[in-house]
Design a protein around this motif. Structure first.
Motif, PDB file in Angstrom:
ATOM      1  N   TYR A 289     -21.351  13.870  -8.795  1.00  9.56           N
ATOM      2  CA  TYR A 289     -20.501  15.311  -8.007  1.00  9.56           C
ATOM      3  C   TYR A 289     -19.164  15.239  -7.590  1.00  9.56           C
ATOM      4  O   TYR A 289     -18.340  16.529  -8.078  1.00  9.56           O
ATOM      5  N   PHE A 290     -18.488  13.888  -8.142  1.00  5.08           N
ATOM      6  CA  PHE A 290     -16.243  14.217  -7.660  1.00  5.08           C
ATOM      7  C   PHE A 290     -16.259  14.954  -9.854  1.00  5.08           C
ATOM      8  O   PHE A 290     -17.276  15.672 -10.216  1.00  5.08           O
ATOM      9  N   SER A 291     -15.405  15.310  -9.916  1.00  9.25           N
ATOM     10  CA  SER A 291     -14.195  15.174 -10.785  1.00  9.25           C
ATOM     11  C   SER A 291     -13.806  14.806 -11.390  1.00  9.25           C
ATOM     12  O   SER A 291     -12.417  14.704 -10.680  1.00  9.25           O
ATOM     13  N   PRO A 292     -14.261  14.092 -12.252  1.00  3.45           N
ATOM     14  CA  PRO A 292     -15.367  13.541 -12.790  1.00  3.45           C
ATOM     15  C   PRO A 292     -15.978  12.983 -11.926  1.00  3.45           C
ATOM     16  O   PRO A 292     -15.485  12.176 -10.993  1.00  3.45           O
ATOM     17  N   PRO A 293     -17.314  12.813 -12.234  1.00  5.04           N
ATOM     18  CA  PRO A 293     -18.318  12.470 -11.866  1.00  5.04           C
ATOM     19  C   PRO A 293     -18.250  10.739 -12.174  1.00  5.04           C
ATOM     20  O   PRO A 293     -17.487  10.451 -13.294  1.00  5.04           O
ATOM     21  N   LEU A 294     -18.237   9.542 -11.265  1.00  2.00           N
ATOM     22  CA  LEU A 294     -17.468   8.048 -11.345  1.00  2.00           C
ATOM     23  C   LEU A 294     -18.210   7.405 -11.369  1.00  2.00           C
ATOM     24  O   LEU A 294     -20.097   7.993 -10.903  1.00  2.00           O
ATOM     25  N   THR A 295     -18.123   6.907 -12.922  1.00  2.00           N
ATOM     26  CA  THR A 295     -18.622   5.323 -13.142  1.00  2.00           C
ATOM     27  C   THR A 295     -18.893   4.734 -11.885  1.00  2.00           C
ATOM     28  O   THR A 295     -17.897   4.616 -11.217  1.00  2.00           O
ATOM     29  N   ALA A 296     -20.232   3.695 -12.129  1.00  2.00           N
ATOM     30  CA  ALA A 296     -20.057   2.775 -10.842  1.00  2.00           C
ATOM     31  C   ALA A 296     -21.345   1.589 -11.164  1.00  2.00           C
ATOM     32  O   ALA A 296     -22.168   1.942 -12.365  1.00  2.00           O
ATOM     33  N   VAL A 297     -21.160   1.035 -10.560  1.00  8.45           N
ATOM     34  CA  VAL A 297     -22.298   0.259 -10.328  1.00  8.45           C
ATOM     35  C   VAL A 297     -22.970  -0.283  -9.112  1.00  8.45           C
ATOM     36  O   VAL A 297     -23.173  -0.270  -8.481  1.00  8.45           O
ATOM     37  N   TYR A 298     -24.494  -0.072  -9.605  1.00 12.46           N
ATOM     38  CA  TYR A 298     -25.729   0.628  -8.567  1.00 12.46           C
ATOM     39  C   TYR A 298     -26.415  -0.859  -7.757  1.00 12.46           C
ATOM     40  O   TYR A 298     -26.502  -1.869  -8.932  1.00 12.46           O
ATOM     41  N   GLN A 299     -26.296  -0.853  -6.930  1.00 10.95           N
ATOM     42  CA  GLN A 299     -26.968  -2.356  -6.270  1.00 10.95           C
ATOM     43  C   GLN A 299     -27.898  -1.477  -5.326  1.00 10.95           C
ATOM     44  O   GLN A 299     -27.880  -0.746  -4.536  1.00 10.95           O
ATOM     45  N   PRO A 300     -29.158  -2.700  -5.460  1.00  7.06           N
ATOM     46  CA  PRO A 300     -29.848  -1.803  -5.118  1.00  7.06           C
ATOM     47  C   PRO A 300     -30.554  -1.935  -2.964  1.00  7.06           C
ATOM     48  O   PRO A 300     -30.964  -2.947  -2.843  1.00  7.06           O
TER      49      PRO A 300
END
Length: 342
Positions: A289-300
């Motif tokens: 929902y950021f502007s722009p949406p943020l690319t990120a590394v997902y960790q569980p």
């Protein structure tokens, strides 16, 4: 005439009212043996009528267990950790175990105090995100000397032979940096975590490995040691953008530092990704929902908590002796915060 004191009802009183033996009441309460449903219902009715409350402390001292686990996390304000806590709590509930939660705030003295408190409460095991390596290792000797099982989550301590569950920090960072290189970036800055934590070191290792494999020479000016807090991200961007030949992309080693980085980038009047690409380790629910949406590394995060409980119960219930290290996979979530450099 002295007024007679009201005594709390005992297990003996419950047995008498229910018309069963004391041992039957004990089996019903502790679920240690099958009891016929009709008999079980009589016991429950007697407990309700008398207002009987089992003496949990006395019972735990007799059994030498408290059905309680201690959990120390390093920063409750980081929304990564509540998900870890939820994973721990949900699985413990299935085992009918209780949880005592402590927050160290990355403060080794506060952490030491909590370790001592949990030890005094006779917890059956400890799950911990350690704040520091050497100091925490010494403080954990209190549990290790009594052979109380310990599981490290998110960070490990070199030389400490205890179970540990981690995200694949190296591979996750490697994938993020490789993606930036594929967009054409060669000046990639990194804001690391504290380098006296394994998460800080491993994410830096993944960054350096990606650069080497892509044929990009390491530049120490592009490496800034942060603190896993917003301030570290803010100061990191400030430092990296003030060097000669500044980066065209920045990788922050956790979500809080990404917020600090965004604040500084906005203050400087720069646009993402037009002026600067940004990637964070740790994907949060609000990043899209950021502007722009943020690319990120997902960790569980949730699975990290669940796995920690599983490792702990392998020790408590099955008597496993050999140390285990579990690494859970990460995933790069590509959104709109990265673009080719100008």
């Amino acid at each position: 005439m002295r007024k007679r004191e009201n005594k709390s009802p005992t297990m003996k009183d419950v047995a008498k009212l229910a018309g069963v033996s004391i041992s039957t009441v004990s089996h019903v309460i502790n679920k240690t043996r099958y009891v016929e449903p009709e008999t079980r219902e009589k016991v429950y009715q007697a407990i309700k009528t008398l207002g009987y409350r089992p003496n949990i402390l006395a019972s735990s001292l007799r059994k030498r267990v408290t059905n309680t686990i201690g959990l120390i996390i390093s920063n409750i304000t980081n929304l990564f950790y509540p998900e870890v806590v939820r994973g721990v709590e949900d699985l413990l509930a299935k085992y009918n175990y209780n949880l005592i939660l402590c927050n160290s705030d990355e403060d080794v003295e506060k952490e030491k105090n909590y370790i001592e408190v949990l030890f005094s409460r006779r917890v059956d095991g400890l799950i911990i995100t350690p704040s520091k390596s050497s100091e925490t290792r010494e403080n954990l000797d209190l549990f290790r000397e009594k052979n109380i099982p310990i599981v490290l989550v998110d960070r490990k301590i070199e030389g400490l032979e205890e179970d540990v569950v981690l995200a694949d920090n190296i591979e996750g960072t490697y994938e993020a940096i490789s993606y930036l290189v594929s967009l054409g970036h060669k000046r990639i800055g990194i804001i690391t975590g504290p380098l006296d934590t394994t998460t800080g070191c491993e994410r830096l290792e993944g960054y350096l490995k990606a650069l080497e494999d892509k044929g990009i020479k390491k530049d120490d000016n592009l490496i800034y040691e942060g603190d896993f807090k917003e301030e570290g991200g803010y100061k990191g961007v400030e430092a990296l953008l003030n060097i000669n030949n500044p980066p065209t992309a920045i990788f922050t080693s956790n979500n809080l530092m990404a917020l600090g980085a965004l604040k500084k980038i906005t203050e400087l009047g720069l646009k993402i990704p037009q002026d600067l690409s940004l990637i964070s380790f740790d994907d949060m629910d609000w990043f899209p929902y950021f502007s722009p949406p943020l690319t990120a590394v997902y960790q569980p995060a949730y699975e990290l908590g669940e796995t920690a409980v599983k490792l702990l119960f392998e020790r408590l219930k099955r008597g496993r002796k050999k140390r285990k290290e579990v690494r859970l996979p990460t995933k790069l979530i590509i959104r709109e915060s990265c673009a080719p450099p100008k």
